[in-house]
Design a protein around this motif. Structure first.
Motif, short mmCIF file in Angstrom:
data_model
loop_
_atom_site.label_atom_id
_atom_site.label_comp_id
_atom_site.label_asym_id
_atom_site.label_seq_id
_atom_site.Cartn_x
_atom_site.Cartn_y
_atom_site.Cartn_z
N GLU A 148 43.49 30.35 40.46
CA GLU A 148 43.84 31.60 41.13
C GLU A 148 42.59 32.32 41.59
O GLU A 148 41.55 32.27 40.93
N TYR A 149 42.73 32.99 42.72
CA TYR A 149 41.64 33.74 43.33
C TYR A 149 42.16 35.12 43.70
O TYR A 149 43.36 35.28 43.96
N VAL A 150 41.28 36.09 43.73
CA VAL A 150 41.64 37.42 44.22
C VAL A 150 40.79 37.69 45.46
O VAL A 150 39.67 37.20 45.58
N TYR A 151 41.36 38.47 46.38
CA TYR A 151 40.61 38.84 47.57
C TYR A 151 40.78 40.32 47.85
O TYR A 151 41.77 40.94 47.47
N PHE A 152 39.74 40.87 48.50
CA PHE A 152 39.74 42.30 48.79
C PHE A 152 38.71 42.58 49.88
O PHE A 152 37.95 41.70 50.28
N CYS A 153 38.70 43.82 50.34
CA CYS A 153 37.71 44.28 51.30
C CYS A 153 37.08 45.55 50.76
O CYS A 153 37.75 46.58 50.67
N PRO A 154 35.78 45.51 50.44
CA PRO A 154 35.13 46.72 49.94
C PRO A 154 34.86 47.74 51.04
O PRO A 154 34.62 48.91 50.75
N LEU A 155 34.94 47.33 52.30
CA LEU A 155 34.68 48.25 53.42
C LEU A 155 35.92 49.05 53.80
O LEU A 155 35.81 50.11 54.40
N ASN A 156 37.10 48.55 53.46
CA ASN A 156 38.34 49.18 53.93
C ASN A 156 38.72 50.41 53.11
O ASN A 156 39.08 51.41 53.74
N PRO A 157 38.62 50.52 51.84
CA PRO A 157 38.68 49.53 50.78
C PRO A 157 40.13 49.18 50.45
O PRO A 157 41.02 50.01 50.60
N THR A 158 40.33 47.97 49.97
CA THR A 158 41.67 47.49 49.61
C THR A 158 41.74 47.26 48.11
O THR A 158 40.71 47.21 47.43
N ALA A 159 42.96 47.05 47.62
CA ALA A 159 43.15 46.72 46.21
C ALA A 159 42.50 45.38 45.91
O ALA A 159 42.31 44.56 46.81
N THR A 160 42.19 45.15 44.65
CA THR A 160 41.60 43.88 44.24
C THR A 160 42.62 42.99 43.53
O THR A 160 42.25 42.09 42.79
N ASP A 161 43.91 43.23 43.80
CA ASP A 161 44.94 42.40 43.16
C ASP A 161 45.69 41.52 44.15
O ASP A 161 46.73 40.96 43.83
N ASN A 162 45.15 41.34 45.35
CA ASN A 162 45.71 40.37 46.30
C ASN A 162 45.32 38.98 45.78
O ASN A 162 44.18 38.76 45.40
N THR A 163 46.29 38.04 45.76
CA THR A 163 45.99 36.76 45.12
C THR A 163 46.28 35.56 46.01
O THR A 163 47.20 35.59 46.84
N ILE A 164 45.49 34.53 45.79
CA ILE A 164 45.74 33.20 46.35
C ILE A 164 45.86 32.28 45.16
O ILE A 164 44.96 32.19 44.32
N THR A 165 47.00 31.60 45.05
CA THR A 165 47.22 30.62 44.01
C THR A 165 47.09 29.24 44.64
O THR A 165 47.75 28.96 45.65
N VAL A 166 46.27 28.42 44.06
CA VAL A 166 46.06 27.05 44.56
C VAL A 166 46.70 26.10 43.56
O VAL A 166 46.29 26.03 42.41
N LYS A 167 47.75 25.39 44.04
CA LYS A 167 48.49 24.44 43.17
C LYS A 167 48.41 23.05 43.76
O LYS A 167 48.58 22.86 44.93
#
Length: 128
Positions: A109-128
């Protein structure tokens, strides 16, 4: 004759670089994500392991945005934990789209975000 051989070698090298670059682009899948003010419109993704290019769209945020990807469980505030290849190659201007370099995603699992926007840090990409 020597200059001709050097010119042919240079052309062969350039053609090889172009073909290698194009081959890498074709082997990568694209993950398109859109940012609006303060958030990504897509919060969770599930993908197969592989090589991906992140395409980040700035949908009228009002200023430049970026993209940060981190393996879930690591401290997102520490740049050494960021997956640098996933950074967009330049900040994404209002109304524009930019891409990252090819990034290998392995199972997990990975999390993604934008510190410039700023966005939440709980957006996820699950790789299965």
């Amino acid at each position: 004759m020597k200059n001709l051989k050097n010119a042919i070698a240079l052309v062969a090298l350039l053609v090889g670089v172009v073909f290698t670059s194009n081959a890498q682009d074709k082997m990568s899948k694209v993950i398109s994500l859109e940012q609006t003010k303060g958030e990504f419109t897509q919060k969770n993704l599930t993908v197969a392991p592989g090589t991906y290019v992140f395409e980040i769209a700035n949908n009228n945020v009002g200023h430049d945005v970026g993209f940060v990807l981190v393996k879930k469980g690591q401290d997102v505030s520490k740049p050494e934990n960021h997956i640098k290849t996933a950074y967009v190659t330049k900040s994404v201007a209002n109304g524009k789209t930019e891409k990252s370099n090819a990034t290998v995603l392995e199972k997990g699992e990975y999390v993604y975000f934008c510190p410039l926007n700023p966005t939440a840090t709980d957006n996820t990409i699950t790789v299965k």
